[in-house]
Design a protein around this motif. Structure first.
Motif, short mmCIF file in Angstrom:
data_model
loop_
_atom_site.label_atom_id
_atom_site.label_comp_id
_atom_site.label_asym_id
_atom_site.label_seq_id
_atom_site.Cartn_x
_atom_site.Cartn_y
_atom_site.Cartn_z
N HIS A 1 0.82 -1.21 0.00
CA HIS A 1 0.00 0.00 0.00
C HIS A 1 0.85 1.26 0.00
O HIS A 1 0.54 2.23 -0.68
CB HIS A 1 -0.93 0.02 1.22
N ALA A 2 1.94 1.25 0.79
CA ALA A 2 2.79 2.44 0.87
C ALA A 2 3.37 2.77 -0.49
O ALA A 2 3.41 3.93 -0.91
CB ALA A 2 3.90 2.24 1.90
N LEU A 3 3.82 1.74 -1.20
CA LEU A 3 4.40 1.99 -2.52
C LEU A 3 3.32 2.33 -3.55
O LEU A 3 3.52 3.17 -4.42
CB LEU A 3 5.20 0.78 -2.99
N ARG A 4 2.16 1.67 -3.43
CA ARG A 4 1.07 1.94 -4.36
C ARG A 4 0.47 3.32 -4.15
O ARG A 4 -0.10 3.91 -5.05
CB ARG A 4 -0.04 0.91 -4.14
N GLY A 5 0.57 3.82 -2.92
CA GLY A 5 -0.10 5.06 -2.58
C GLY A 5 0.70 6.31 -2.90
O GLY A 5 0.21 7.42 -2.74
N THR A 6 1.94 6.13 -3.35
CA THR A 6 2.79 7.30 -3.62
C THR A 6 3.35 7.20 -5.03
O THR A 6 3.55 6.10 -5.55
CB THR A 6 3.95 7.34 -2.62
N PRO A 7 3.61 8.35 -5.67
CA PRO A 7 4.14 8.32 -7.03
C PRO A 7 5.55 7.72 -7.06
O PRO A 7 6.31 7.88 -6.10
CB PRO A 7 4.18 9.79 -7.44
#
Ligand SMILES: Nc1ncnc2c1ncn2[C@@H]1O[C@H](COP(=O)(O)OP(=O)(O)OP(=O)(O)O)[C@@H](O)[C@H]1O
Ligand SMILES: [Mg+2]
Lengths: 227, 251, 224
Positions: C59-65
């Motif tokens: 989620h952390a990687l998916r949630g940020t550009p």
């Protein structure tokens, strides 16, 4: 509390709250305008791809393939730097317009695929049921196909909107100020990459989380009627 | 009961499915038939014999290659015929119901009335509720199709067709997707409709229904009408080898 | 005429950039797939703590550009003072891209495992296999086939992602294009158009191949 300031100087971040706020507002605004553009393009392209007319079909397919096979960054460059070379406008596109158009064209291609899949997912039997009571093409679309496609399409469209929001960070390459640009300001003013980009990351995560909640809510609401 | 006024007239109809790279399938070969007002025509035949294609041709869901089909003096096969208008007068009940998944049982019946016949909501609701009672599920109007059993869904589908006051009703294996214990109820409903004088064309594998409710039976094989006559004639005294073979296999 | 001369002049540089794009994308698909595979499997078979942690990672990687990942790895990590986190541009780019890729691969691993009918693992368990044995001998081999077509889509995502690492100074295709436009500032459209065409020439066959594989092996949906 001093060790926190060592790692992440929140006092400095506090000084830049106006920049970050403007950045978030700009990111949301840019995303919203490109989203509207993408939905309009996406719907038309999806209908073109489903049409029996080979010319319309080819144009739509070519557009989607061209967008899918090239990076967004180069699309932004082509549109911002190159379109003004065409004698269409009597002035240059400004950065914001160029960025929004590129984002809209890009997301429009991906959204057209989602919308097309949504329309195709409505089974043949539903259309035949509507035909058998004498509905016209427009009535079938309006009362039977589109309402059902809508429920299938909204969750993935919201997912694609999350991608659009993240992608909007790339317009900072042509000098548009938005959330990522706010981080760049902190970096250049204070040379504090940690405070700059951890804050930016945090803000994006909050936006992402809100979108996630919204998407879950929509899924429950839309799925609820059918299962 | 059945009068001598033909309401459906089918003349020399041919239909071929062409799939690239495979031999063409002759689904209908020179089919000629008719249905009189108030008559119940039962169509039987082995799988793939063209029964569904024949039925679907009767409301234009399957365009035919040649020949003519006339419904109540309107020629369906004429190029300028408004198919949507024609279909208002031809009800169809499908094997897999094809209820609108996003509408409740009652809405499935009222929505087409309002959209196609421009009836008011009140009028459509009144007709819808009456029909739900008539098909025996007056209490399930607010349920979505996914909340109904197969038999209940098929009753809603029948009510949806009846709401359009069709001149003729088409049934394509309306009971073959149902659980054995619900088949009887739906067949009984269809018998009631037949007894009320509804003009019906019924494709079915239920020979008991054909004998009891049918005025005439048509046997199809490989896209052709092989034999046609009263239920007693066709079942008890078949003239053709293919009919005999088919009947011996299914009994 | 003029255009052809300019293209002749810049083409060698663009092709050199394309070569770099090719190298980065190839290394990344290898590293990212391995990492994503491990993450995906661990998330399925690991206990509650492991799958929650890995879920947060995704989620952390998916949630940020991706742009933010790249800046954090290239600019923020060195400020920790830890010596092995002082990365050169090239490894920073490959690591950032691989992390980004791993989230997609992990999701595909999960979707593919879930797409294998339940009856398969139940049948395996009923012959006395353990959970891990049924995973390894029965479920995974079938899931692997479903993962092949979406990997084509992921490869294209990586190729497109490499364009962004130009910002930390890697001389890949976009960077090569930018250089060329500095030398021929009047020919922006020509040069960026040519750059886009080179990306297209690289990505389009991959997408076609993925489409073909999909008809052959079946597929699971690529998450957006
Ligand atoms: N859309 C289509 N495309 C190609 N062939 C078709 C199509 N629809 C029907 N056919 C073929 O036409 C022939 C007649 O089919 P039809 O569905 O009318 O048979 P049927 O008598 O209704 O059979 P069943 O009892 O199995 O429903 C079959 O050989 C079938 O494979
Ligand atoms: Mg049939």
């Amino acid at each position: 509390m001093d060790w926190i300031v060592e790692v992440y100087n929140y006092r400095v971040v506090a000084q830049f709250i106006p920049e970050f706020t403007r950045g978030i507002a700009a990111t949301i605004w840019i995303s919203l305008l490109s989203l509207i553009m993408a939905l309009i393009i996406g719907t038309f392209v999806a209908i073109m791809r489903l049409s029996a007319n080979p010319v319309l079909w080819r144009i739509a397919a070519g557009y989607v393939q061209a967008i899918r096979s090239t990076p967004l960054l180069i699309q932004i460059y082509v549109i911002y730097f190159s379109i003004p070379a065409l004698p269409l406008l009597d002035r240059r596109l400004d950065e914001l317009e160029g960025g929004i158009i590129a984002l809209g064209l890009n997301a429009g291609a991906y959204m057209s695929e989602i919308i097309r899949a949504g329309i195709e997912s409505v089974s043949r039997g539903q259309v035949e049921g509507a035909q058998s009571v004498g509905m016209t093409y427009m009535q079938r679309m309006r009362y039977v196909v589109l309402p059902q496609a809508f429920a299938n399409v909204v969750p993935p469209l919201l997912g694609q909107t999350s991608v659009l929001i993240k992608d909007s960070s790339l317009v900072s390459f042509i000098g548009v100020f938005e959330l990522f640009g706010a981080g760049l300001v902190v970096l250049s003013d204070r040379l504090m990459p940690n405070e700059a980009f951890m804050t930016v990351a945090f803000c994006y995560l909050v936006i992402y989380w809100v979108m996630l909640m919204f998407s879950n809510f929509a899924q429950r609401r839309l799925g609820g009627a059918r299962r | 009961m059945a009068s001598k006024t033909p309401i459906v007239v089918v003349k020399d109809v041919c239909k071929t499915f062409k799939i690239p790279g495979r031999p063409p399938i002759h689904a209908l070969r020179n089919v000629t038939n008719h249905v009189n007002k108030g008559e119940v025509l039962v169509v039987i035949g082995p799988s793939g014999s063209g029964k569904s294609t024949f039925l679907r041709a009767l409301n234009g869901l399957e365009p035919v290659d040649s020949g003519s089909i006339t419904i109540d003096d309107v020629e369906l096969t004429a190029p300028k015929t408004d198919l949507n208008k024609l279909r208002q007068g031809v009800g169809m009940v499908f094997q897999h119901f094809n209820l609108f998944e996003h509408k409740t049982a009652l809405e499935n019946i009222t929505m087409p009335q309002m959209v196609v016949l421009k009836r008011s909501k009140d009028e459509a609701d009144e007709i819808g509720n009456k029909l739900l009672d008539r098909v025996g599920i007056g209490d399930r109007g607010d349920n979505y199709p996914s909340e109904l059993s197969g038999g209940q869904q098929q009753r809603v589908a029948i009510a949806r067709s009846l709401a359009m006051t069709p001149k003729v009703m088409l049934f394509d294996e309306a009971t073959s997707a149902l659980d054995p214990e619900t088949v009887g109820g739906v067949l009984d409903l269809m018998k009631e409709l037949a007894a009320d004088g509804t003009t019906m064309v019924v494709v079915t594998h239920e020979m008991g229904f054909a004998r009891e409710a049918g005025d005439r039976v048509t046997f199809m094989d490989e896209g052709e009408i092989v034999e046609d006559g009263t239920p007693n004639a066709v079942f008890d005294n078949p003239q053709h080898e293919r009919t005999k073979l088919f009947l011996s296999q299914i009994i | 005429m003029n255009e052809i001369k300019i293209l002749e002049a810049v083409m060698p540089f663009l092709l050199e950039g394309l070569w770099m794009t090719f190298k980065i994308s190839l290394i990344t698909i290898l590293c990212g797939s391995v990492l994503g595979f491990v993450v995906g499997i661990l998330r399925m078979v690991g206990g509650w703590a492991i799958s929650t942690t890995l879920g947060l990672y995704i989620h952390a990687l998916r949630g940020t550009p991706f742009l933010v990942h790249l800046y954090i790895i290239y600019f923020v990590l060195p400020t920790t003072g830890i010596s092995w986190l002082q990365l050169e541009a090239f490894p920073a780019a490959v690591i950032a891209l691989s992390l980004y890729t791993s989230t997609y691969v992990a999701e595909i691993v999960r979707a593919a495992i879930e797409a294998v009918p339940r009856g398969q693992s139940e049948a395996a368990r009923s012959t006395g296999m353990t959970y891990l044995q049924s995973m390894w001998y029965i479920v995974l081999p079938q899931a692997l086939k479903l993962m092949i077509p979406p990997m084509g889509g992921i490869y294209v995502i990586i190729i497109k992602g490499t364009s962004i690492v130009s910002v930390i100074g890697i001389a890949e295709l976009v960077r090569a294009g930018e250089h060329a436009t500095q030398r021929h500032p009047k020919e922006l459209m020509l040069i960026y158009g040519m750059t886009a065409l080179l990306y297209f020439a690289y990505c389009y066959p991959v997408l076609r191949l993925a489409r073909w594989a999909e008809t052959k092996f079946g597929s699971v949906r690529l998450p957006s």
